[in-house]
Design a protein around this motif. Structure first.
Motif, short mmCIF file in Angstrom:
data_model
loop_
_atom_site.label_atom_id
_atom_site.label_comp_id
_atom_site.label_asym_id
_atom_site.label_seq_id
_atom_site.Cartn_x
_atom_site.Cartn_y
_atom_site.Cartn_z
N ILE A 120 0.85 -1.18 0.00
CA ILE A 120 0.00 0.00 0.00
C ILE A 120 0.89 1.24 0.00
O ILE A 120 1.85 1.34 0.77
CB ILE A 120 -0.92 0.00 1.23
CG1 ILE A 120 -1.89 -1.19 1.18
CG2 ILE A 120 -1.70 1.31 1.34
CD1 ILE A 120 -2.69 -1.38 2.46
N LEU A 121 0.55 2.20 -0.86
CA LEU A 121 1.33 3.44 -0.92
C LEU A 121 0.45 4.57 -1.43
O LEU A 121 -0.60 4.33 -2.03
CB LEU A 121 2.56 3.29 -1.80
CG LEU A 121 2.39 3.23 -3.32
CD1 LEU A 121 3.76 3.38 -4.00
CD2 LEU A 121 1.74 1.93 -3.78
N VAL A 143 -3.30 4.38 -2.82
CA VAL A 143 -4.33 5.06 -2.03
C VAL A 143 -4.23 6.55 -2.36
O VAL A 143 -3.17 7.15 -2.20
CB VAL A 143 -4.13 4.83 -0.53
CG1 VAL A 143 -5.08 5.70 0.28
CG2 VAL A 143 -4.30 3.36 -0.17
N SER A 144 -5.30 7.13 -2.85
CA SER A 144 -5.27 8.53 -3.28
C SER A 144 -4.94 9.46 -2.12
O SER A 144 -5.52 9.35 -1.03
CB SER A 144 -6.61 8.93 -3.90
OG SER A 144 -6.81 8.24 -5.11
N THR A 166 -1.76 -8.12 1.94
CA THR A 166 -0.94 -6.95 2.25
C THR A 166 0.29 -7.35 3.07
O THR A 166 0.17 -8.11 4.04
CB THR A 166 -1.75 -5.90 3.02
OG1 THR A 166 -2.94 -5.59 2.29
CG2 THR A 166 -0.94 -4.63 3.20
N ARG A 167 1.43 -6.84 2.70
CA ARG A 167 2.67 -7.12 3.42
C ARG A 167 3.35 -5.84 3.91
O ARG A 167 3.98 -5.84 4.97
CB ARG A 167 3.63 -7.89 2.51
CG ARG A 167 4.99 -8.28 3.11
CD ARG A 167 4.89 -9.39 4.15
NE ARG A 167 4.31 -10.60 3.64
CZ ARG A 167 5.00 -11.57 2.99
NH1 ARG A 167 6.29 -11.42 2.76
NH2 ARG A 167 4.39 -12.67 2.59
N VAL A 168 3.24 -4.74 3.14
CA VAL A 168 4.00 -3.53 3.43
C VAL A 168 3.12 -2.30 3.25
O VAL A 168 2.30 -2.24 2.33
CB VAL A 168 5.22 -3.41 2.49
CG1 VAL A 168 5.91 -2.06 2.64
CG2 VAL A 168 6.21 -4.54 2.72
N ILE A 169 3.29 -1.33 4.15
CA ILE A 169 2.78 0.04 3.94
C ILE A 169 4.00 0.90 3.62
O ILE A 169 4.94 0.98 4.42
CB ILE A 169 2.07 0.58 5.19
CG1 ILE A 169 0.90 -0.33 5.58
CG2 ILE A 169 1.58 2.01 4.95
CD1 ILE A 169 0.31 -0.02 6.96
#
Length: 392
Positions: A120-121, A143-144, A166-169
């Protein structure tokens, strides 16, 4: 002939995003007087004392092999820097030294992600992030970033994007291209979400020393409650005007560094010792160069805001840090690439189209702040003239 899947995953994610910059540079090499506001290079050359440090190290024989973790003097300097930044002891076992932030992020994402994992970024994002994620086999989940929240990533939006894969933000603070700085409350809320779902937080903090007008940068490492899942990357490319030296690092949990070390050694088995010596000197010194550069860039962001905000349908977003200002052209065009190419052709001003930084940034332009004040003012005059003549 057969190729690895990675070549397909990365198709169109390399230099294709920089077509406008390449076009401008080709025209400059041909002798044209282009005002180039595309690339975020420092506005001063690498300091002579750092160059002389590297030269002295070479003459002293520091040209042999290094190791995958980093040279002792540089590791000690980094430990001192991050201990001062966080207010607690950060040991040398929590660092890996690599050629620049880009290589550091490649190492981190490859070490953390399996094929099919999700990262996610924020969107917009730096132009290479999608490629870095896809190179590992993972999938980017944008993610806007809402201008109403000053382009700061919101924990609630992150939480809504989480799936079993999901693994990383992934964070970027200060942010490229928007210049937004995540506040301590933002970081705590995002890290709390990560802890709740047992996720990693990876933070690119290469612009941490380039804050504007008294804005305060906080590292994702600041809260010790989350340090077992936070990994940060940075380099001397921006802060010390040394992008060509390719010297960066990873700071994360000691166990992560131990696990990732064989991957680092497989990639390159160490950076150049003479560059490590130069970097140690840079890291241990006061950030005077970065502070002066940030002041100049803040001034140029003000020039752009004064000249273009609410003029001819344009709106300007002033950054809190970094090397860029943003211009909202959505009242004129939803095709930032076509607009930027037409601007280059008509007015000899090169800017980056927002589309290079993600779908959420379509209809925006990114203007680098590294041209002189006079060149920045002249670029604004030309952009205003071009916008006033744009078909309505």
């Amino acid at each position: 002939m057969q190729y690895a899947d990675v070549t397909t995953r990365l198709a169109g994610l390399g230099s294709d995003k920089w077509v406008l910059s390449a076009t401008a540079n080709a025209r400059i090499r041909a002798g044209e007087a282009i005002i180039n506001l595309t690339i975020g290079e420092p506005d001063v050359p690498t300091p002579d004392m750092l160059i002389q440090s590297a030269v002295a190290a070479m003459h002293a024989g520091r040209t042999g092999y290094s190791n995958g973790r980093g040279e002792p003097a540089l590791l000690a300097a980094l430990a001192g820097k991050y201990s001062a930044l966080t207010g607690r002891s950060i040991g040398t076992d929590r660092f890996l030294c690599l050629p620049g932030t880009q290589t550091s992020l490649y190492l981190v994402l490859t070490a953390l992600c399996d094929p099919g994992c999700e990262v996610i970024l924020g969107d917009p994002m730096y132009a290479t992030y999608e490629g870095l994620i896809r190179a590992s086999g993972a999938v980017p989940v944008p993610v806007s970033l809402d201008p109403a929240h000053a382009f700061r990533l919101q924990a609630a939006d992150v939480a809504a994007a989480i799936t079993p894969a999901t693994r990383v933000i992934m964070l970027n603070t200060p942010h490229n291209p928007t210049g937004a700085i995540l506040r301590p409350a933002d970081l705590d809320a995002i890290c709390a979400v990560a802890a709740e779902h047992d996720l990693w937080v990876v933070s690119d903090e290469v612009y941490g020393n380039l804050t504007h007008d008294g804005a305060v940068f906080t590292s994702a490492l600041a809260n010790p409650a989350y340090e077992d899942r936070v990994i940060v990357t940075a380099s001397i490319s921006k802060s010390h005007a040394a992008p060509g030296f390719r010297s960066g690092w990873v700071c994360g949990p000691a166990d992560f560094c131990t696990r990732a070390l064989p991957l680092s050694e497989t990639m390159l088995f160490g950076s150049q010792p003479f560059i490590a010596d130069m970097t140690a000197q840079a890291v241990a010194g006061a950030p005077d160069l970065a502070s002066a550069m940030a002041a100049r860039m803040a001034r140029r962001a003000g020039i752009i805001h004064t000249a273009l905000d609410n003029v001819a349908g344009l709106h300007v977003h002033k950054p809190e840090a970094g090397m860029f200002a943003l211009v909202d052209i959505r009242a004129l065009s939803q095709d930032s690439q076509a607009f930027a190419l037409a601007l280059l052709k008509a007015e000899a001003v090169a800017v980056m189209p927002g589309a290079s930084f993600g779908k959420a940034f379509e209809g925006w332009l990114r203007l680098a702040l590294n041209a002189s004040d006079d060149a920045t003012q002249e670029a604004c005059t030309r952009i205003k003239r071009f916008a006033m003549g744009w078909p309505r």
